[in-house]
Motif scaffolding. Sequence first.
Motif, PDB file in Angstrom:
ATOM      1  N   SER A   1      -5.189   5.153   1.385  1.00 37.56           N
ATOM      2  CA  SER A   1      -4.271   4.055   1.066  1.00 37.56           C
ATOM      3  C   SER A   1      -4.690   3.442  -0.253  1.00 37.56           C
ATOM      4  O   SER A   1      -5.858   3.108  -0.463  1.00 37.56           O
ATOM      5  CB  SER A   1      -4.290   2.992   2.167  1.00 37.56           C
ATOM      6  OG  SER A   1      -3.795   3.525   3.374  1.00 37.56           O
TER       7      SER A   1
ATOM      8  N   PHE B   1       0.601   5.638   0.148  1.00 35.79           N
ATOM      9  CA  PHE B   1      -0.317   6.689   0.574  1.00 35.79           C
ATOM     10  C   PHE B   1       0.378   8.037   0.499  1.00 35.79           C
ATOM     11  O   PHE B   1       1.601   8.137   0.486  1.00 35.79           O
ATOM     12  CB  PHE B   1      -0.820   6.443   1.997  1.00 35.79           C
ATOM     13  CG  PHE B   1       0.267   6.430   3.040  1.00 35.79           C
ATOM     14  CD1 PHE B   1       0.740   7.615   3.589  1.00 35.79           C
ATOM     15  CD2 PHE B   1       0.814   5.239   3.472  1.00 35.79           C
ATOM     16  CE1 PHE B   1       1.743   7.608   4.541  1.00 35.79           C
ATOM     17  CE2 PHE B   1       1.814   5.222   4.432  1.00 35.79           C
ATOM     18  CZ  PHE B   1       2.283   6.410   4.964  1.00 35.79           C
TER      19      PHE B   1
ATOM     20  N   TYR C   1       0.827  -1.189   0.000  1.00 35.90           N
ATOM     21  CA  TYR C   1       0.000   0.000   0.000  1.00 35.90           C
ATOM     22  C   TYR C   1       0.870   1.252   0.000  1.00 35.90           C
ATOM     23  O   TYR C   1       1.873   1.321   0.703  1.00 35.90           O
ATOM     24  CB  TYR C   1      -0.929   0.015   1.218  1.00 35.90           C
ATOM     25  CG  TYR C   1      -1.963  -1.078   1.164  1.00 35.90           C
ATOM     26  CD1 TYR C   1      -3.184  -0.845   0.548  1.00 35.90           C
ATOM     27  CD2 TYR C   1      -1.705  -2.337   1.690  1.00 35.90           C
ATOM     28  CE1 TYR C   1      -4.137  -1.850   0.464  1.00 35.90           C
ATOM     29  CE2 TYR C   1      -2.651  -3.341   1.615  1.00 35.90           C
ATOM     30  CZ  TYR C   1      -3.859  -3.094   1.003  1.00 35.90           C
ATOM     31  OH  TYR C   1      -4.801  -4.083   0.914  1.00 35.90           O
TER      32      TYR C   1
ATOM     33  N   ASP D   1      -9.150  10.158   3.102  1.00 36.46           N
ATOM     34  CA  ASP D   1      -9.987   8.970   2.957  1.00 36.46           C
ATOM     35  C   ASP D   1     -11.461   9.390   2.897  1.00 36.46           C
ATOM     36  O   ASP D   1     -11.936  10.140   3.749  1.00 36.46           O
ATOM     37  CB  ASP D   1      -9.752   8.028   4.140  1.00 36.46           C
ATOM     38  CG  ASP D   1     -10.433   6.684   3.953  1.00 36.46           C
ATOM     39  OD1 ASP D   1      -9.743   5.706   3.668  1.00 36.46           O
ATOM     40  OD2 ASP D   1     -11.674   6.626   4.112  1.00 36.46           O
TER      41      ASP D   1
END
Length: 266
Positions: free
Chosen positions: A239, A22, A20, A138
């Motif tokens: 993410s 981010f 992942y 997010d």
Amino acid sequence: MNKAFWLVIVVFGVFLPTTYAFAAPTHVTSGSFDITLPADNSAVDSTFDSGSTGSNRFMIIHVTYRNASAHVIPDNGVIYAGVTATPFGAEVISANAYSKTFYIIAPATGSNTLRVDPTTGVGVQAAAVSAYIYESVDQTTPFDGYVTNTGVDDTGELTVASAVGDTPIFLMGWRGGGATGGTPSNYTERVDNIFGTGANITLGGEGTGAASINFVGTVDGEFSNVGWVTMGMNLNNVSVGVARRGLFRAFNNFSLIRNGFLRIGR
């Protein structure tokens, strides 16, 4: 006589798990407005340009005022581009300082109307409003750890739990007189707005994600007996899963390999 036989080839591979990546939520734009809450409780409109860049956007609206006229900003009292904002929590009060903070997930881009619609007021009351746009937030769980604090002096503090890769937010409101501005500590200040002679002050910005951030805001020249309120939250990063393909070595001569079998012979 020609003979041929087939040998089953087992292809071994090394498959890596999904990883992942981010990017921490980052500031896109912000602005502040001086408004007057009217005696008839009618809505007050301002124009705010939220910018046109960034994905996974998140908007914060902070309203600070001195509630001498019994005005209330209801939970549905802030609207941007026709979308009703959601309050982070209840109104925060300290002495005569009143603040309430709202948010919108995926706000409209460009220049749009920002409306504040009070209720129950019996007179005219000045207010200071600030708005902030962040990207890479997010969109399912945009924030956590909303906290508030209050006090009566010229220095307001707030501790926000955060994490590396996230972005903690600090907002502050005062009601007083004689102030000349705010001094940030542990955050990048995006708004520092005084309406009148220190009548209402709204300031705010963001810090860098870590286990815990202690924010301090000081109003220069402020009287020592006025109320301040602070509020903040941690903006969660987006993410993005990055799939890793299996790495393998095998025969790649397809004239010899058919359906996973190697033909030996003619």
